[in-house]
Every structure is written in structure tokens, then in C-alpha cells.
Motif scaffolding. Structure first.
Motif, short mmCIF file in Angstrom:
data_model
loop_
_atom_site.label_atom_id
_atom_site.label_comp_id
_atom_site.label_asym_id
_atom_site.label_seq_id
_atom_site.Cartn_x
_atom_site.Cartn_y
_atom_site.Cartn_z
N ALA A 16 0.84 -1.21 0.00
CA ALA A 16 0.00 0.00 0.00
C ALA A 16 0.87 1.25 0.00
O ALA A 16 0.58 2.23 -0.70
CB ALA A 16 -0.93 -0.01 1.20
N ALA A 17 1.95 1.23 0.76
CA ALA A 17 2.85 2.39 0.81
C ALA A 17 3.52 2.62 -0.54
O ALA A 17 3.65 3.75 -0.99
CB ALA A 17 3.90 2.20 1.90
N ARG A 18 3.92 1.54 -1.20
CA ARG A 18 4.61 1.68 -2.49
C ARG A 18 3.68 2.16 -3.59
O ARG A 18 4.15 2.68 -4.60
CB ARG A 18 5.26 0.36 -2.89
N GLU A 19 2.37 1.99 -3.42
CA GLU A 19 1.43 2.50 -4.41
C GLU A 19 1.37 4.02 -4.38
O GLU A 19 0.91 4.65 -5.31
CB GLU A 19 0.02 1.94 -4.15
N GLY A 20 1.85 4.61 -3.29
CA GLY A 20 1.86 6.06 -3.17
C GLY A 20 2.90 6.65 -4.09
O GLY A 20 3.79 5.97 -4.57
N SER A 21 2.79 7.94 -4.32
CA SER A 21 3.71 8.57 -5.26
C SER A 21 5.07 8.76 -4.63
O SER A 21 5.22 9.46 -3.64
CB SER A 21 3.13 9.92 -5.71
N GLY A 22 6.05 8.09 -5.18
CA GLY A 22 7.43 8.33 -4.81
C GLY A 22 7.86 7.82 -3.44
O GLY A 22 8.86 8.29 -2.92
N VAL A 23 7.13 6.87 -2.86
CA VAL A 23 7.58 6.32 -1.58
C VAL A 23 8.62 5.24 -1.90
O VAL A 23 8.34 4.30 -2.63
CB VAL A 23 6.41 5.72 -0.77
N SER A 24 9.82 5.41 -1.37
CA SER A 24 10.88 4.44 -1.66
C SER A 24 10.63 3.14 -0.90
O SER A 24 9.93 3.12 0.11
CB SER A 24 12.24 5.02 -1.25
N GLU A 25 11.24 2.07 -1.40
CA GLU A 25 11.08 0.77 -0.74
C GLU A 25 11.62 0.81 0.68
O GLU A 25 11.05 0.21 1.58
CB GLU A 25 11.77 -0.33 -1.54
N SER A 26 12.72 1.54 0.89
CA SER A 26 13.30 1.56 2.24
C SER A 26 12.39 2.30 3.22
O SER A 26 12.22 1.88 4.36
CB SER A 26 14.71 2.16 2.24
N VAL A 27 11.75 3.39 2.78
CA VAL A 27 10.81 4.11 3.64
C VAL A 27 9.58 3.24 3.90
O VAL A 27 9.11 3.13 5.03
CB VAL A 27 10.42 5.47 3.03
N ALA A 28 9.08 2.59 2.85
CA ALA A 28 7.91 1.71 3.00
C ALA A 28 8.23 0.58 3.99
O ALA A 28 7.40 0.24 4.84
CB ALA A 28 7.50 1.14 1.65
N ALA A 29 9.42 0.01 3.89
CA ALA A 29 9.80 -1.08 4.79
C ALA A 29 9.89 -0.58 6.23
O ALA A 29 9.41 -1.24 7.16
CB ALA A 29 11.14 -1.68 4.35
N GLN A 30 10.46 0.58 6.43
CA GLN A 30 10.58 1.15 7.78
C GLN A 30 9.20 1.47 8.35
O GLN A 30 8.90 1.17 9.49
CB GLN A 30 11.45 2.41 7.72
N LEU A 31 8.35 2.05 7.51
CA LEU A 31 7.00 2.42 7.92
C LEU A 31 6.21 1.20 8.38
O LEU A 31 5.46 1.25 9.35
CB LEU A 31 6.28 3.10 6.75
N CYS A 32 6.37 0.10 7.67
CA CYS A 32 5.51 -1.07 7.88
C CYS A 32 6.12 -2.12 8.80
O CYS A 32 5.50 -3.14 9.06
CB CYS A 32 5.17 -1.68 6.53
N GLN A 33 7.31 -1.87 9.30
CA GLN A 33 7.93 -2.80 10.24
C GLN A 33 7.02 -2.94 11.45
O GLN A 33 6.64 -1.96 12.08
CB GLN A 33 9.29 -2.24 10.66
N GLY A 34 6.61 -4.16 11.75
CA GLY A 34 5.75 -4.40 12.90
C GLY A 34 4.30 -4.04 12.69
O GLY A 34 3.51 -4.10 13.62
N ALA A 35 3.92 -3.67 11.46
CA ALA A 35 2.53 -3.26 11.20
C ALA A 35 1.59 -4.45 11.32
O ALA A 35 1.93 -5.57 10.97
CB ALA A 35 2.41 -2.66 9.80
N ARG A 36 0.39 -4.17 11.82
CA ARG A 36 -0.62 -5.23 11.94
C ARG A 36 -1.72 -5.06 10.90
O ARG A 36 -2.67 -5.82 10.85
CB ARG A 36 -1.21 -5.21 13.35
N SER A 37 -1.59 -4.01 10.07
CA SER A 37 -2.55 -3.74 8.99
C SER A 37 -1.88 -2.75 8.05
O SER A 37 -0.73 -2.38 8.25
CB SER A 37 -3.83 -3.13 9.56
N ASP A 38 -2.62 -2.30 7.04
CA ASP A 38 -2.05 -1.28 6.15
C ASP A 38 -2.33 0.13 6.65
O ASP A 38 -2.11 1.11 5.95
CB ASP A 38 -2.53 -1.47 4.70
N THR A 39 -2.79 0.26 7.89
CA THR A 39 -3.09 1.57 8.47
C THR A 39 -1.90 2.53 8.41
O THR A 39 -2.08 3.70 8.04
CB THR A 39 -3.62 1.43 9.91
N PRO A 40 -0.67 2.10 8.78
CA PRO A 40 0.45 3.05 8.69
C PRO A 40 0.63 3.61 7.28
O PRO A 40 0.88 4.81 7.11
CB PRO A 40 1.67 2.22 9.11
#
Length: 108
Positions: A16-40
Motif C-alpha cells: 500500500a505504501a509503495r502505491e503512493g507517489s514516490g515512496v521508496s522501498e526503504s521508507v515503505a519497509a521502515q513504515l511497515c515494520q511491525g505493522a498489523r494492517s495497512d493503516t500506517p
């Protein structure tokens, strides 16, 4: 297209994060570390879309957000109706678990 495997909420968040405009894989990975849903990811894209926060600030606000949290709405409402600066707004609105996760980054 197949959805993510059951029990892989971090991956659905990452996608979901990568579908956003220009979100890098490393930022998406950091954002979603430990996520329990796509809320972050939804939170991150929403505050980025509105152009208010830099990537690091959006990451700080949205990381660890749960479906029951809504840090993006909190931030946007507080920003519109208060004179607090971004740092204070981030502290006010970030998910409660974010503080705990900073103290013990490898999980409770």
C-alpha cells in the motif's frame, strides 16, 4: 492480481505504501515494520498527500498506527485549530504504542 498471503499485514502495508507517489522501498519497509494492517501506509500517504509533512515526520506520525488509531486525522484537525508546531503535533497524535516501540525497538 493475488492479494498478500493471510497473516502478512506488514507486506500489505508495504504494498500500500509503495502505491503512493514516490515512496521508496526503504521508507515503505521502515513504515511497515511491525505493522498489523495497512493503516500506517494509509496514514502516511494521507499526510503526504496533503503536503504538510516531510517523509521523516510522516514516518514518525504513522509508524505503528493501528486501525483503531487515526493519527492522520488527529494531526490534520490539530494543525487546523491550534498554534502548536509540527513537533508538538507529532507528539500529540502519534499512536500510543510508538513511544513503547522506541523504548524497546525489538518488540515488547
Amino acid at each position: 492480481m493475488e492479494g498478500p498471503p493471510q497473516g502478512a499485514p506488514q507486506f500489505s502495508c508495504f504494498e500500500a505504501a509503495r502505491e503512493g507517489s514516490g515512496v521508496s522501498e526503504s521508507v515503505a519497509a521502515q513504515l511497515c515494520q511491525g505493522a498489523r494492517s495497512d493503516t500506517p501506509a494509509r496514514c502516511f500517504l494521507r499526510v503526504q498527500e496533503n503536503g504538510f509533512l516531510s517523509e521523516p515526520q510522516a514516518l514518525q506520525l504513522c509508524q505503528y498506527a493501528e486501525p483503531s488509531d487515526d493519527p492522520a486525522s488527529c494531526f490534520l484537525k490539530a494543525r487546523a485549530s491550534s498554534f502548536l508546531d509540527e513537533t508538538q503535533l507529532l507528539q500529540l497524535c502519534r499512536p500510543p504504542i510508538a513511544e513503547t516501540m522506541q523504548l524497546c525497538p525489538y518488540g515488547p
